[in-house]
Design an enzyme around this catalytic site. Structure first.
Site, PDB file in Angstrom:
ATOM      1  N   SER A 137      15.113   9.682  45.193  1.00 60.75           N
ATOM      2  CA  SER A 137      15.494   9.805  43.944  1.00 60.75           C
ATOM      3  C   SER A 137      14.976  10.814  43.172  1.00 60.75           C
ATOM      4  CB  SER A 137      15.799   8.530  43.327  1.00 60.75           C
ATOM      5  OG  SER A 137      14.332   8.120  43.293  1.00 60.75           O
ATOM      6  N   ASP A 143       8.918   5.530  41.845  1.00 60.56           N
ATOM      7  CA  ASP A 143       8.088   6.207  42.906  1.00 60.56           C
ATOM      8  C   ASP A 143       8.502   7.775  43.427  1.00 60.56           C
ATOM      9  OD1 ASP A 143      10.207   5.520  44.423  1.00 60.56           O
ATOM     10  OD2 ASP A 143       9.277   4.835  46.030  1.00 60.56           O
ATOM     11  N   ASP A 194       8.965   9.723  46.453  1.00 60.69           N
ATOM     12  CA  ASP A 194       9.037   9.729  48.272  1.00 60.69           C
ATOM     13  C   ASP A 194       8.889  11.202  48.646  1.00 60.69           C
ATOM     14  OD1 ASP A 194      10.361   6.794  48.644  1.00 60.69           O
ATOM     15  OD2 ASP A 194      11.752   7.767  47.475  1.00 60.69           O
ATOM     16  N   ASP A 200       4.984   7.388  48.088  1.00 55.33           N
ATOM     17  CA  ASP A 200       4.863   6.895  49.516  1.00 55.33           C
ATOM     18  C   ASP A 200       5.143   8.178  50.438  1.00 55.33           C
ATOM     19  OD1 ASP A 200       5.418   4.334  48.678  1.00 55.33           O
ATOM     20  OD2 ASP A 200       7.535   4.353  49.573  1.00 55.33           O
ATOM     21  N   LYS A 254      23.861   4.063  39.408  1.00 53.93           N
ATOM     22  CA  LYS A 254      22.877   3.232  39.916  1.00 53.93           C
ATOM     23  C   LYS A 254      22.376   2.452  39.029  1.00 53.93           C
ATOM     24  CE  LYS A 254      19.389   5.558  42.199  1.00 53.93           C
ATOM     25  NZ  LYS A 254      18.249   6.333  43.223  1.00 53.93           N
ATOM     26  N   TYR A 272      22.640  -3.626  43.821  1.00 54.29           N
ATOM     27  CA  TYR A 272      21.661  -2.236  44.388  1.00 54.29           C
ATOM     28  C   TYR A 272      20.669  -2.836  45.185  1.00 54.29           C
ATOM     29  CZ  TYR A 272      18.957   1.793  43.988  1.00 54.29           C
ATOM     30  OH  TYR A 272      18.417   3.150  44.112  1.00 54.29           O
TER      31      TYR A 272
HETATM   32  P1  ATP Z   1      15.330   4.411  44.649  1.00 57.93           P
HETATM   33  O1  ATP Z   1      15.639   5.136  43.337  1.00 57.93           O
HETATM   34  O2  ATP Z   1      16.080   3.017  44.886  1.00 57.93           O
HETATM   35  O3  ATP Z   1      14.112   4.600  45.131  1.00 57.93           O
HETATM   36  P2  ATP Z   1      16.058   6.567  46.729  1.00 57.93           P
HETATM   37  O4  ATP Z   1      17.107   7.470  46.782  1.00 57.93           O
HETATM   38  O5  ATP Z   1      14.501   7.210  46.235  1.00 57.93           O
HETATM   39  O6  ATP Z   1      16.473   5.461  45.607  1.00 57.93           O
HETATM   40  P3  ATP Z   1      14.795   5.176  48.678  1.00 57.93           P
HETATM   41  O7  ATP Z   1      15.445   3.968  49.347  1.00 57.93           O
HETATM   42  O8  ATP Z   1      13.677   5.146  48.125  1.00 57.93           O
HETATM   43  O9  ATP Z   1      16.105   5.895  47.904  1.00 57.93           O
HETATM   44  O10 ATP Z   1      14.849   5.989  50.024  1.00 57.93           O
HETATM   45  C1  ATP Z   1      14.365   7.115  50.130  1.00 57.93           C
HETATM   46  C2  ATP Z   1      14.850   8.239  51.119  1.00 57.93           C
HETATM   47  O11 ATP Z   1      14.636   7.679  52.397  1.00 57.93           O
HETATM   48  C3  ATP Z   1      16.457   8.472  50.783  1.00 57.93           C
HETATM   49  O12 ATP Z   1      16.630   9.318  50.048  1.00 57.93           O
HETATM   50  C4  ATP Z   1      16.921   8.810  52.228  1.00 57.93           C
HETATM   51  O13 ATP Z   1      16.836  10.157  52.459  1.00 57.93           O
HETATM   52  C5  ATP Z   1      16.007   7.801  52.872  1.00 57.93           C
HETATM   53  N1  ATP Z   1      16.826   6.531  53.188  1.00 57.93           N
HETATM   54  C6  ATP Z   1      16.130   5.333  52.778  1.00 57.93           C
HETATM   55  N2  ATP Z   1      17.017   4.295  53.178  1.00 57.93           N
HETATM   56  C7  ATP Z   1      17.981   5.001  54.183  1.00 57.93           C
HETATM   57  C8  ATP Z   1      18.835   4.535  54.924  1.00 57.93           C
HETATM   58  N3  ATP Z   1      19.278   3.100  54.918  1.00 57.93           N
HETATM   59  N4  ATP Z   1      19.527   5.221  55.601  1.00 57.93           N
HETATM   60  C9  ATP Z   1      19.158   6.476  55.876  1.00 57.93           C
HETATM   61  N5  ATP Z   1      18.245   7.154  55.089  1.00 57.93           N
HETATM   62  C10 ATP Z   1      17.633   6.277  54.200  1.00 57.93           C
HETATM   63 MG    MG Z   2      12.655   6.191  46.493  1.00 59.69          MG
END
Ligand code: ATP
Ligand code: MG
Length: 743
Positions: free
Chosen positions: A100, A111, A113, A165, A226, A235
């Site tokens: 995100s 957080d 990533d 992370d 979201k 979610y």
């Molecule tokens: P949030 O705001 O909830 O943190 P996010 O878009 O950062 O949403 P995360 O769940 O933190 O999503 O996942 C980080 C990244 O890891 C995603 O953008 C994606 O690239 C990868 N990812 C996470 N879950 C999956 C999944 N189920 N399948 C494929 N890729 C995934």
């Molecule tokens: Mg994330």
């Protein structure tokens, strides 16, 4: 590091088209759209979804420091490995962000990533040893923990208050330059599978950004979706709903179909398109690509298991994966219902009859159903409890799946948020968390009474949890799960009145703290399939529907759709089973389910007198002596003093043998660290809890693996005779849960 493309309207008139099909509408926004979009922004602000400039600047600074730290470490490592100084000078090394933050939709306190990319002289073990040590020595770094043997290995920490992370990939090249682009598949060549998985998150996120016509509109729409999904309790990847990346891909597809529309229109079109989507037809942002690398990709033509995916949303970077592996027919039905509500509400908003706050009203889960299952997980100490609930939560969708397969159940809806156990009910259980599942029973025609037996579904779920706990070596004395059937009117035994009562609006302070807020008035649904879109710039819904059904029908996808048609047949496995002779659809709308015996007073399943054992299934492990009587099991050991904990919304996710057919569930290898990640190799929304919590180590009781047992339990309470009796006197006690549906 941030994407800057697409911030002005003129600049963003897309050239050509994005995605597999041409757009549905190229209409440009009018003044009313701008006003609606501005109102949408205003309605979202109180929820803390926008970070202010200072916070954003702080994140950039933290990432800069981290990048320098990585480069410094790579040079030091090269020196220690005696690489010549001329090479050391140009080694490079780089931090990429994904998720995100990279998408530009992170909220306050979320957080980051991140991915550390290193040149070929750096080993994965170096990352987890010397880089870990380097982080440890920095005073800005707190809560440092390594999860090395995870499916996607990761180091987690807080850097100057920002949760990071960090995953790792070493490339097969001697240097990593600042302008390195990970888009090219050739960067995956001859890489270790863990590096490929680690690179994938970044490649997916970047590809999503490349595939949307206007980033500003995409981001605002995604923020709105979201927020809506959190407020409506849909979610959560781990609970079988969608996680961040899946929501991002759905929004990206809408942006492709309406490339010039503003967020207010895009949000409305999002609900329109996905309330009518012909699932399990996959949502794709681009044509699936072949690659010389021969890595496993999502493809139902090739992989029979992919045909069972009920809501495929496919990541756009090679190797393509389905990001919605956990979705079941129930969770999909709940989401589609929410899409329909979203459509109704946004239609009203765009007509000026309502405002955006209505879209973000929380779901009133506890008014929605007549029948509920209360699932409790308890442990004696806080640490055990955190580990235990991480495991239990990660398995709740197994329970949902089991209930779905019951021939009399049409919907099993779990609320992702958990609650602390009611002190009066669970005096002796120590630390207790509760989850609630709403049930909808099938209408049974011309049957006066129908007996519904939930015993097996619940038993096999609890077996799965205990088996996994055993394999992970985390099972501790006092860890228990209980499942209790209750009617809506009995919920007050478990939850405070303010949680149960209808609340249209929730305090903003609760919301911005990440509470997904599920208590709200539920809007009525049902007529939403009618044409409610009055957007003159788009085709009417019926013609739009035709158009939708023709969407994504490029040559490659036509083939895919054919493949998916055949998967629909195979999907019957995932649908509620309908064994003939037992399942008789009823038309009587007054059908009620009732607990077999007791319908008033405290529901059974609680350590209080006067319970009815018939509708409860309770499986507990008791070390030492166990009781086998007509009353509930109480743990012979004195319970730890009761304290409430603050349930976090993040939970860990552990794969089951059934989920990961290609992965051996090996008691030796499988541990909580592995389990924090999905099959597709990405961190799950719940990964923080287990990791923060020392990752389930320490001494544990060893018990034999419990295998599944008889289909139906007829006795009210019986010892598990088919499982081996563990040598350390841990016994499993079962009770059945049977309901009688009055026709
Ligand atoms: P949030 O705001 O909830 O943190 P996010 O878009 O950062 O949403 P995360 O769940 O933190 O999503 O996942 C980080 C990244 O890891 C995603 O953008 C994606 O690239 C990868 N990812 C996470 N879950 C999956 C999944 N189920 N399948 C494929 N890729 C995934
Ligand atoms: Mg994330």
């Amino acid at each position: 590091m941030r994407e800057t493309r697409g911030t002005s309207r003129q600049q963003n008139q897309p050239q050509g088209h994005y995605g597999l099909t041409s757009p549905i509408s190229l209409a440009l926004p009018n003044d009313v759209d701008h006003i609606h979009t501005q109102k949408l922004i205003e309605a979202m602000k109180p929820f803390g979804v926008f970070e202010d400039k200072e916070e954003l600047y702080h994140r950039t600074t933290v990432l800069g420091k981290l990048n320098n730290l990585v480069r410094e470490w790579i040079s030091e490592l090269a020196e220690s490995k005696n690489l010549p100084p001329s090479i050391i000078e140009h080694l490079g090394g780089k931090i990429f962000t994904f998720g995100s933050y990279r998408l530009g939709v992170h909220t306050k306190g979320s957080d980051i990533d991140a991915l550390c990319v290193a040149p070929s002289h750096v080993e994965r073990s170096d990352f987890f040893q010397s880089f870990f040590e380097k982080l440890k020595n920095r005073e800005e770094v707190k809560n440092l923990r390594a999860i090395e043997d995870a499916y996607v290995p990761v180091i987690k920490f807080d850097f100057d208050g920002i949760e990071i992370d960090l995953v790792f990939a070493k490339l097969s090249m001697p240097t990593v330059s600042d302008d390195l682009d990970l888009r090219d598949d050739s960067c995956l060549r001859s890489l270790d599978i863990r590096c490929i998985r680690s690179l994938n998150g970044s490649r997916v996120t970047d590809e999503i950004l490349r595939l949307v016509p206007n980033l500003e509109n995409f981001r605002l729409t995604l923020r709105a979706i979201k927020l809506w999904a959190k407020r409506r309790g849909v979610y959560s990847n781990i609970m079988g709903f969608l996680g961040g990346v899946s929501w991002a891909m759905l929004v990206a597809r809408i942006c492709q179909l309406y490339p010039n529309a503003l967020a207010s229109t895009l949000v409305n079109k999002f609900f329109l398109i996905f309330s009518k989507w012909d699932w399990p037809k996959p949502v794709l942002l681009k044509r699936l690509e072949e690659s010389f690398l021969n890595l496993p990709v999502w493809d139902p033509r090739v992989n029979p298991s992919d045909r069972y995916h009920v809501m495929p949303i496919i990541t756009p970077a090679y190797p393509q994966q389905n990001s919605t592996y956990n979705v079941s027919t129930s969770t999909r039905a709940v989401m589609v219902e929410e899409f329909q509500r979203g459509l109704e509400v946004t239609d009203e908003i765009l007509k000026g009859k309502s405002d955006w706050s209505k879209l973000f009203e929380p779901l009133n889960f506890f008014q929605k159903y007549k029948h509920y299952i209360v699932l409790t997980a308890s442990a004696f100490t806080e640490e055990h409890h955190l580990n235990w609930i991480g495991l239990v939560e990660s398995k709740i969708r197994v329970l949902v799946g089991n209930l779905e397969r019951n021939e009399f159940i049409t919907i099993a809806h779990v609320q992702p948020q958990s609650f602390p156990g009611n002190e009066n009910l669970y005096k002796q259980s120590g630390y207790v968390s509760m989850w609630f599942l709403g049930l909808v029973f099938k209408k049974v025609e011309s049957a006066e009474k129908t007996n519904v037996d939930l015993t097996h579904g619940i038993q096999s779920f609890t077996d799965t949890v205990y088996r996994q706990a055993s394999a992970l070596n985390i099972l501790k004395e006092g860890m228990k799960i209980e499942a209790t059937y209750v009617k809506r009117k009995q919920l007050h035994y478990f939850l405070p009145a303010e949680t149960l009562q209808k609340r249209k609006k929730q305090r903003v302070s609760e919301i911005s703290q990440g509470n997904s807020g599920l208590q709200c008035k539920r809007s009525s649904l049902g007529e939403s399939c009618s044409d409610t879109s009055k957007d003159s710039r788009a085709p009417s819904n019926s013609s739009l529907l035709n158009k939708i059904s023709k969407l994504d029908t490029s040559t490659a996808e036509t083939e895919r759709n054919v493949a998916c048609q055949s998967c629909s047949g195979a999907n019957s496995v995932a649908e509620p089973s309908t064994s003939k002779g037992l399942c008789i659809p009823v038309t009587d709308p007054k059908m009620e389910a009732s607990v077999a015996l007791r319908t008033s007073g405290p529901p059974i399943g609680c350590t209080i007198p006067g319970y009815n054992p018939v509708s409860q299934l309770r499986t507990c492990f008791v070390q030492g002596h166990h009781k086998l009587s007509g009353t509930l099991i109480t743990d012979p050991k004195s319970a730890a003093p009761k304290q409430h904990y603050s349930p976090t919304s993040k939970v860990s996710r552990l794969p089951t043998p059934g989920e990961c057919p290609q992965k051996a569930i090996d008691g030796e290898k499988l541990n909580a660290r592995d389990s924090d990640y999905t099959e597709s190799g990405y961190p799950q929304d719940g990964r923080r809890r287990a990791a923060k919590n020392g990752v389930l180590d320490g001494k544990s009781m060893q018990i034999p693996v419990i295998t599944s047992r008889s289909q139906r339990l007829s006795s009210k309470e019986l010892p598990d005779s088919s499982s081996p009796v563990p040598t350390n006197s841990i016994r499993i006690i079962k009770r059945s849960i049977k309901l009688t549906l009055n026709g």
